[in-house]
Structure formats: C-alpha cells, structure tokens
Write an enzyme that holds these catalytic residues in place. Structure first.
Site, short mmCIF file in Angstrom:
data_model
loop_
_atom_site.label_atom_id
_atom_site.label_comp_id
_atom_site.label_asym_id
_atom_site.label_seq_id
_atom_site.Cartn_x
_atom_site.Cartn_y
_atom_site.Cartn_z
N CYS A 75 0.91 -1.22 0.01
CA CYS A 75 -0.05 -0.13 0.00
C CYS A 75 0.95 1.28 -0.06
O CYS A 75 1.87 1.37 0.83
CB CYS A 75 -0.67 -0.04 1.11
N GLU A 76 0.66 2.10 -0.86
CA GLU A 76 1.35 3.26 -1.13
C GLU A 76 1.32 4.39 0.23
O GLU A 76 1.98 5.35 0.22
CB GLU A 76 1.39 3.98 -2.42
N HIS A 77 0.16 4.20 0.95
CA HIS A 77 -0.32 4.87 2.05
C HIS A 77 0.54 4.67 3.15
O HIS A 77 0.94 5.60 4.05
CB HIS A 77 -1.63 4.99 2.17
N HIS A 78 0.66 3.35 3.59
CA HIS A 78 1.37 2.80 4.71
C HIS A 78 2.60 2.12 4.53
O HIS A 78 2.99 1.42 5.58
CB HIS A 78 0.07 2.08 5.58
N GLN A 116 -5.27 -0.48 -4.57
CA GLN A 116 -5.84 -1.31 -5.52
C GLN A 116 -6.55 -1.00 -6.54
O GLN A 116 -6.58 -1.41 -7.70
CB GLN A 116 -6.94 -2.41 -4.36
N HIS A 144 -6.32 -6.18 2.84
CA HIS A 144 -5.39 -4.80 3.43
C HIS A 144 -4.94 -5.13 4.61
O HIS A 144 -5.71 -4.88 5.41
CB HIS A 144 -5.99 -3.57 2.67
N CYS A 146 -3.27 -2.62 5.95
CA CYS A 146 -3.60 -1.31 6.63
C CYS A 146 -4.87 -1.35 7.07
O CYS A 146 -5.30 -0.38 7.86
CB CYS A 146 -3.10 -0.05 5.60
#
Length: 190
Positions: A75-78, A116, A144, A146
């Site tokens: 995940c590019e956020h976490h 995703q 996920h 996250c």
C-alpha cells in the site's frame, strides 16, 4: 543508495525505541533494503515489452480468462502489504498473448507501491493498449493489512475492484459472461 536506505532503517529503529546494534537487528537494515528492492521490482519492468514478446496471430475472438492470479503488493499510503487474487479476461482482436504473460503483467504492477483501484486500472489499460484487445475485464479481490492491522482493525475484510474496457463495458452479455465465469471458478477446483 543502499547505504542511505539502510541508515534510514537504523534511524527508524532508534525512533521506535530499539537498539539497531543488538544482535537480532544488526542485519535488519540490509534485509529490509533487499526486501523493498524485490517488492518494488516492478518499476524496472516494462509492461509493453513483456506483452509484445508474446503476441501471436489468432482467429480466436472469444473470451480468454486467466483467474485466481495470486499477488502481493505494498500500500502506497502505509507501506503495508495487501494481497489477493486477480481475474483477467480479454477478447482478442486477431492476436492473443501468451497465457503466462498475464500473470507477469499483474506482477509488474503489483511490485510497485500501489492502491488496489490503480492496480486494477493499470492492468486493464496495459492489456487494451499493448495487446489491442476488443475488450478487457479485470477484477481484484484483496485483503489490506492497513485495514486489518491498524486503524479500523477489521480482520478478514475483503475489497473488490473492477475495471472494464471496450466490449466488457459496452456489452451486457460480455460482462455477464465474465462475472459468471469468475464466480463459477470459486466452486470448481482441480
């Protein structure tokens, strides 16, 4: 580059209260670097080259479906993992692509920092653009970390995304065939 990355990992360990010099953590910065290098290896691969190396003339104009392609991504956020299965179908237009290239295409995009929704779109767009398909359908079902390990902490929740292009978007019959084949796959195992 590697040295800078490893120093960042050491700094992170110190920030969370760990001692990067203790025995169990001495090689951790190098291990993390190698893991991230592998998990993000898709940036060094060209989807066009992968697909164009295996295009073959064909009179087939019926749906080709490769389902249950397992994938892992970050995940590019976490920077936490998400993983699941991808179902990819296309309708050829005078050319078919080697079947093994479809899972490879999934890997190219999954081995990048992702969300995703974007992963689903990228797979569909690459097939449309580089194979010249009449239509493409992609569905991803994923878990996920996250969502499960932090924040809302909802274990075993699944996220589904789809991308439809060309005849999959325009034809209800094609769409129905695609989703029927995907759903029937859950009941039949070899």
């Amino acid at each position: 580059m590697q040295e800078k990355f490893e120093q960042s990992v050491k700094n992170m360990l110190e920030i969370i209260g760990e001692n990067p010099q203790r025995e169990g953590l001495l090689k951790t910065p190098t291990r993390v670097f190698k893991a991230f290098e592998f998990l993000n290896s898709g940036y060094k691969q060209d989807p066009k080259q992968i697909l164009n190396d295996a295009l073959f003339e064909s009179s087939n104009n019926e749906m080709v479906l490769v389902r249950d392609i397992e994938f892992y991504s970050l995940c590019e956020h976490h920077l936490l993992p998400f993983f699941g299965r991808v179902h990819v179908a296309y309708i050829p237009d005078k050319k078919v692509v080697g079947l093994s290239k479809i899972p490879r295409l999934v890997e190219v995009f999954a081995r990048r920092l992702q969300i995703q929704e974007q992963l689903t779109e990228q797979i569909a767009e690459a097939l449309m653009e580089h194979v010249g398909a009449k239509g493409v359908g992609v569905v991803i079902e994923a878990r996920h970390m996250c969502v499960e390990m932090r924040g809302v902490q909802k274990a075993n929740s699944t996220t589904s995304t789809s991308a439809l292009r060309g005849s999959f978007l325009k034809s209800e019959k094609t769409r129905k065939e695609f989703f029927t084949l995907i759903n029937s796959a859950k009941q039949v195992r070899f």
